[in-house]
Design a protein around this motif. Structure first.
Motif, short mmCIF file in Angstrom:
data_model
loop_
_atom_site.label_atom_id
_atom_site.label_comp_id
_atom_site.label_asym_id
_atom_site.label_seq_id
_atom_site.Cartn_x
_atom_site.Cartn_y
_atom_site.Cartn_z
N ILE A 233 0.85 -1.20 0.00
CA ILE A 233 0.00 0.00 0.00
C ILE A 233 0.88 1.24 0.00
N ASN B 286 0.57 3.86 -3.07
CA ASN B 286 -0.15 5.11 -2.85
C ASN B 286 0.73 6.27 -2.37
N VAL C 280 -6.71 12.30 -2.48
CA VAL C 280 -8.11 11.94 -2.35
C VAL C 280 -8.70 12.77 -1.22
N ARG D 83 -6.80 13.85 1.98
CA ARG D 83 -6.28 12.98 3.03
C ARG D 83 -4.79 12.77 2.77
N PRO D 84 -4.01 12.58 3.84
CA PRO D 84 -2.58 12.40 3.61
C PRO D 84 -2.30 11.20 2.71
N MET D 85 -1.20 11.27 1.97
CA MET D 85 -0.84 10.14 1.10
C MET D 85 -0.67 8.88 1.94
N HIS D 86 -0.01 9.05 3.06
CA HIS D 86 0.16 7.90 3.95
C HIS D 86 -0.89 8.01 5.05
N SER D 87 -1.98 7.23 4.93
CA SER D 87 -3.08 7.31 5.88
C SER D 87 -3.21 6.00 6.63
N PRO E 135 -4.97 4.75 9.15
CA PRO E 135 -6.26 4.08 9.41
C PRO E 135 -6.81 3.38 8.18
N ALA E 136 -6.61 3.99 7.01
CA ALA E 136 -7.16 3.39 5.80
C ALA E 136 -6.37 2.17 5.36
N ILE F 131 -5.30 -0.21 7.38
CA ILE F 131 -5.43 -1.36 8.28
C ILE F 131 -6.29 -2.48 7.71
N PRO F 132 -7.44 -2.18 7.08
CA PRO F 132 -8.25 -3.31 6.61
C PRO F 132 -7.49 -4.27 5.69
N ILE F 133 -6.79 -3.73 4.70
CA ILE F 133 -6.12 -4.64 3.76
C ILE F 133 -4.95 -5.34 4.46
N PHE G 220 -4.83 -6.26 7.50
CA PHE G 220 -5.42 -7.34 8.28
C PHE G 220 -5.82 -8.51 7.38
N PHE H 118 -5.99 2.84 -2.44
CA PHE H 118 -6.27 2.00 -1.26
C PHE H 118 -6.98 2.75 -0.13
N LYS H 119 -7.31 4.01 -0.34
CA LYS H 119 -8.11 4.68 0.67
C LYS H 119 -9.60 4.47 0.44
N TRP I 212 -10.85 -2.35 -0.33
CA TRP I 212 -10.77 -3.22 0.87
C TRP I 212 -11.67 -4.43 0.65
#
Lengths: 187, 404, 466
Positions: A82, A86, A94, A97-101, A103-104, A106-108, A110, C160-161, C166
């Motif tokens: 990721i 990104n 987007v 939002r910061p390029m390195h986010s 919280p976003a 974590i799902p992938i 996991f 990926f945001k 996801w």
């Protein structure tokens, strides 16, 4: 075919296959046979039996470590993927939002951890067990099929040159209801 | 076994009623009262600091007691047998919820120092005042007190009935009492579930009355439940070390408590993460202030501490099988969780008073010890003279030989 | 003294295995339906399922030929049947994982008779679910390029945001892990089947899939861990999957979508609908396949209890949504929950949902209804309907009345939408009937293990008694 038989150097593996009446008898028998000095002892049962690991003298299971490694690998791969996609190779704004986010991400992270951990559990098991293995000499026994249904078997692989009759007697002495000798077939 | 019991299979338990814990009841209770008085003095001297501290302590301990009631009810509702031997400590922890009816009084008195909605200042801004006027039917002093009493009465009633029936079974051995406990355990869950959720809304979420989150009640519950399980791990560990349970509680039981701690640590993380992610990613101006303060300059390190201390650390520790089976080592982890759960509640409450950054007041300590020691003394006093395990429970034998 | 009770449970609970059984009788009775030829009933059902599957093929072909314009959704209702059905099917799958994984971790013995069945449902439901987003992309043959991160010459990567990426990872992981878990559990049963069948061909085929399993103690030692860890991994996985599905909605700012309770509430709803689907199939299956001795009234009662619990959780979700909609003071939220849902054009769907999901499960407070087969079957079907309505409410009702009245628009599905939906039911039924025909529907090995455990337990109980 038959001419090559003697030349191939094939030595059939020999197994003593013994049936026990109950799981408890099998556990006791396994211990006795191992105490009798036999090395390649295994049991064959339709269900896992509590205490078999101890009776067979097995060490700690290896699967948990393998799975842990799989999970850690998944975390590292996912997060760096990721990050690379990104942040480094294709940064795109987007909604500011910061390029390195984190919280976003974590799902992938996991999901990939679970995927690789689960995969290593599954494939790790089959690798450790040496399966799939369509042929095993023990299937030569007529009775052995019932090990998948309702019978409890013990098998001892005899070293080359060992006395089969003595082994059979030892196994019977350990409480086996019946015992037989099987040979690997050459194919 | 005497023929009077209707349960032929109950094992004969050679166990005297629990006589220990005098130090906790007398010493602990007295110390708790002293700390409470100190806190009350603090309320007179610097009311806002002291009442906020008291709210943190109250939410912390009352949350644990209410979560214990829920834990007990879940045990009953699922017909769990393995936990029978450790049910008494849970029952006692649950029974302690009654004392919070008394301990709520300072909050009722001091609510105007804590909650801005009690008397909104005129310079709050038009939009905020409009929202507060809209919420007036819910957020008003009378409603606040009446509802709090209702939540606590629901919890008290449930714990009182469940514990009472359990004690009666100690004497009579009636099997029907188990059935009653199971029925109430299942049937009461919706009520206590709603009580603890709205308690979280009232006591904690309304600190920022313009902010809202539907999952907040679950968040408070999940954290409290982890703390309740941790307290259970410590209590049973201490009990085992002092042979309170007559050697009937084994590593298997400890292990299972550890597993539940692990599971609910994950659950807390799941809820906390979901709430954070959804508010962060949507970025709505009415929702983000909560996190902007709590991950802002002065509080960020506390938030980071929570992420590591409330999840990574206990999670990694509790993965170990041998740790979960060792009452002492599990107790150490449980102690850490109890501490970090305090940090969690602190982090929920105190930024409303000190948005600029972390600050600790001496009343934080006195309130925590005061409320806690009084509650513990009350709980232990409920156990004294009774058996430390439900000696005539029909499933006790199953629980004794529990071997997963 | 209580009357001498065959079960040693003082409260006289229902047994998990009925009658006197041995490993042999369990083995034979649970494999009969696989070994005997297909009956008339099976062929009839299979025929129905195939004709519904035909409808699916037609609908898919038409969609691919004309484009997704043939579906009823259009701005502002950009998501409709495609997503409703996706969420509905995925949710149904979750019961399988719940039964096999979570109940295993909680050492619930009653799971053993129903887990294989439910796991198979998971796989088939996920297949049905996957069809919808794939078709929704419009050009599925490009889907890999949009969805999967692979190094293309354009050097464009997925974003990926976005919760949609996801989803790709969550659902594909879910399918893979469920398949591995299911197959791993099946291996010893396939070996039993290999040794039980009389037919040479079947012996060869089942032998092939049994991977040469010989019940070795050395294998069992690792196998137990592999299986347990897969269960342990599946538990957070199943939570994460429906959580991520809920993120598809909740990360946006649409009133009715953006709310923080969505993750746990979606998971509860998924389990709720999944159990309803298990009941819908299990009740006839246990009758026709002769499984009543291992899928007893106790199993059915427990499943009804789970439906009650998860139904209450879903109800809790509704309550919180409504309360916070009011509490927030946000006019759009209030408008969505108090006007559109209860009184808008789609009010009947909403009211059906409330009835089926909140009112219907309440009957399970009474043991009489919990143990009545007709009642529970009807209730299960109503819950399936209710949960479909819930997804309709979330997706369509929220979208068709959002912020500006000038951009409100009503929605109606087309024949293609309906055919796709009915078609996936056909696909699911086809796969399921094939499963019932070729694979043991009950986890044989685990039931044998349970029988040994219960037998041992009886001995111990007897000793204490004496």
């Amino acid at each position: 075919m038959s001419a090559g038989h003697e030349d191939s150097g094939f030595v059939a593996r020999r197994f003593v296959v013994a049936e026990f009446a109950t799981p408890e008898a099998l556990l006791a028998g396994t211990r006795k046979v191992r105490e009798g000095g036999y090395k390649d002892v295994d049991t064959h049962t339709p269900i896992p039996i509590h205490g078999l690991e101890a009776a067979l003298g097995l060490g700690r299971p290896k699967i948990p470590t393998i799975v842990l490694c799989g999970a850690i690998a998944g975390i590292c791969i996912a997060y760096s993927m990721i990050y690379f996609c990104n942040v480094i190779d294709f940064p795109i704004n987007v909604a500011n939002r910061p390029m390195h986010s984190p919280p976003a991400n974590i799902p992938i992270t996991f999901e990939l951890a679970v995927l690789l951990a689960g995969g290593s559990s599954f494939f790790g098991f089959f690798t450790l067990a040496g399966l799939p293995k369509p042929y095993h000499p023990i299937f030569e026994s007529e009775q052995f099929g019932r090990a998948a249904i309702d019978a409890f078997f013990l098998s001892v692989e005899l070293p080359v040159g060992a006395d089969a009759d003595r082994a059979l007697a030892d196994v019977r002495a350990a409480g086996a209801a019946s015992a037989e000798l099987v040979h690997e077939s050459e194919r | 076994m005497s023929a009077a019991t209707s349960n032929p299979q109950a094992p004969v338990v050679e166990l005297a009623p629990f006589r220990g814990g005098r130090r906790w009841v007398v010493g602990g209770g007295a110390a708790g009262l002293v700390f409470l008085i100190l806190t009350f003095i603090g309320m007179a001297v610097s009311p806002r600091e002291a009442f906020y501290s008291y709210l943190v302590a109250f939410a912390y301990w009352c949350g644990i007691a209410m979560a214990s009631v829920i834990l007990l009810m879940i045990f009953h509702a699922t017909h769990a047998r393995w936990m029978t031997v450790l049910r008494r400590p849970v029952e006692v922890m649950a029974a302690s919820v009654a004392i919070f009816l008394l301990l709520f009084i300072p909050l009722a008195i001091g609510m105007k120092h804590i909650y801005i909605w009690v008397d909104p200042p005129a310079d709050l801004g038009r939009e905020a005042l409009r929202l507060l006027a809209h919420k007036r039917p819910y957020l008003n002093p009378t409603g606040f007190v009446v509802r709090a009493v209702a939540y606590l009465l629901v919890a008290t009633f449930l714990s009182w009935r469940l514990y009472g029936w359990s004690l009666r079974q100690d004497k009579t051995g009636e099997v029907a009492l188990t059935q009653r406990q199971r029925n109430l355990g299942a049937g009461g869950l919706p009520f206590i579930g709603i009580a603890i959720s709205f308690a979280a809304f009232d006591w904690l979420m309304s600190l920022n009355p313009t902010w809202f989150s539907t999952v907040y009640g679950v968040y408070f519950f999940s954290g409290s439940l982890v703390a309740s399980l941790s307290l259970l791990a410590i209590v049973t560990g201490m009990g085992r070390a002092r042979n309170v349970f007559g050697g009937h509680m084994t590593d298997e039981h400890t292990h299972s408590v550890g597993k539940l701690m692990l599971a609910f640590t994950c659950f807390w993380t799941y809820i906390a993460f979901s709430q954070l992610l959804l508010i962060w990613i949507a970025g709505l101006p009415e929702e983000t202030p909560f996190y902007i303060t709590r991950f802002g300059a002065g509080w960020a390190w506390v938030g980071a501490l929570l992420i590591f201390g409330h999840f990574f650390l206990p999670f990694a520790a509790l993965l170990s099988r041998s740790l979960k089976r060792n009452p002492f080592r599990l107790g150490v982890v449980a102690g850490w969780i109890l501490l970090i759960h305090y940090v969690d509640i602190f982090w929920l409450v105190m930024p409303s008073l000190h948005p600029e950054g972390f600050s600790l007041h001496w009343t934080n300590v006195t309130a925590f010890l005061g409320v806690g020691l009084v509650a513990i003394a009350f709980a232990v006093s409920r156990l004294r003279g009774r058996f430390a395990i439900p000696v005539k429970d029909p499933y006790l034998a199953d629980s004794f030989r529990y071997r997963p | 003294m209580a009357a001498p009770n065959l079960s040693h449970d003082p409260l006289g609970e229902l047994p998990l295995i009925e009658g006197t059984q041995t490993d042999q009788t369990i083995n034979d009775s649970l494999l009969t339906h696989v070994l005997r030829g297909a009956g008339k009933g099976w062929w009839m059902l299979f025929g129905c399922a195939l004709s519904m599957l035909g409808l699916l093929v037609i609908a898919i072909s038409w969609t691919l030929y004309k484009g997704i314009g043939v579906w009823g959704n259009n701005i502002p209702v950009g998501w409709a049947f495609g997503i409703i059905n996706f969420v509905w099917w995925i949710g149904i799958g979750h019961a399988g994982t719940l039964i096999s994984a979570i109940l295993l971790l909680f050492q619930q013995k009653w799971r053993t008779s129903i887990n294989r069945f439910a796991e198979a449902m998971t796989l088939f439901a996920v297949i049905c679910a996957l069809l919808f987003p794939l078709l929704h992309t419009g050009r599925p043959w490009f889907a890999a390029y949009w969805l999967m991160p692979y190094p293309s010459v354009q050097r464009i990567w997925p974003q990926f945001k976005s919760p949609l990426t996801w989803d790709v990872f969550a659902v594909s992981t879910y399918f893979t892990i469920s398949l591995l878990f299911w197959f791993l559990g099946l291996v010893p049963d396939l070996a039993a089947l290999r040794e039980t069948t009389k037919s040479k061909t079947k012996r060869f085929i089942y032998g092939l899939f049994a991977m040469g399993w010989r019940g070795s103690g050395r294998h069992w030692a690792e196998y137990k861990w592999a299986y347990l860890l897969l269960a342990g991994l599946s538990t957070p996985l199943v939570l994460s999957v429906h959580t991520i599905v809920s993120f598809d909605f909740a990360t946006s700012v649409i009133p009715g979508w953006h709310t923080t309770i969505f993750p746990p509430y979606f998971v509860a709803g998924a389990v709720f609908s999944g159990f309803a689907m298990v009941m819908t199939w299990m009740i006839p299956a246990r009758h026709f396949l002769g499984l009543k001795h291992v899928v007893t009234m106790k199993h059915l009662e427990n499943m009804n209890k789970i439906m009650l619990v998860t139904g209450m959780m879903v109800g809790y979700g509704y309550l919180m949504e409504h309360f916070i909609a009011w509490y927030s003071g946000n006019p759009y939220e209030m408008g969505q929950f108090f006007l559109t849902r209860w009184h808008g054009p789609m009010r009947w769907i909403f009211r059906t949902m409330m009835f089926c999901n909140v009112v219907v499960p309440q009957i399970f407070w009474l043991k009489r209804f919990r143990t009545s087969i007709p009642v529970m079957w009807v209730a299960a079907i109503l819950i399936n309907v209710g949960m479909w309505c819930e997804r309709f409410n979330i997706v369509v009702t929220s979208l068709h009345r959002d912020f500006l009245p000038s951009s409100w628009k009503d929605y109606a599905p087309t024949w293609v939408d309906l055919s796709l939906f009915i078609g996936t039911i056909g696909l699911f039924s086809t796969l399921f009937l094939l499963f019932l025909k070729f694979v043991p529907a009950v986890a044989l090995t685990e039931v044998k293990e349970l029988r040994h455990e219960l037998a041992e337990h009886d001995v111990v109980a007897g000793e204490t008694h004496a």
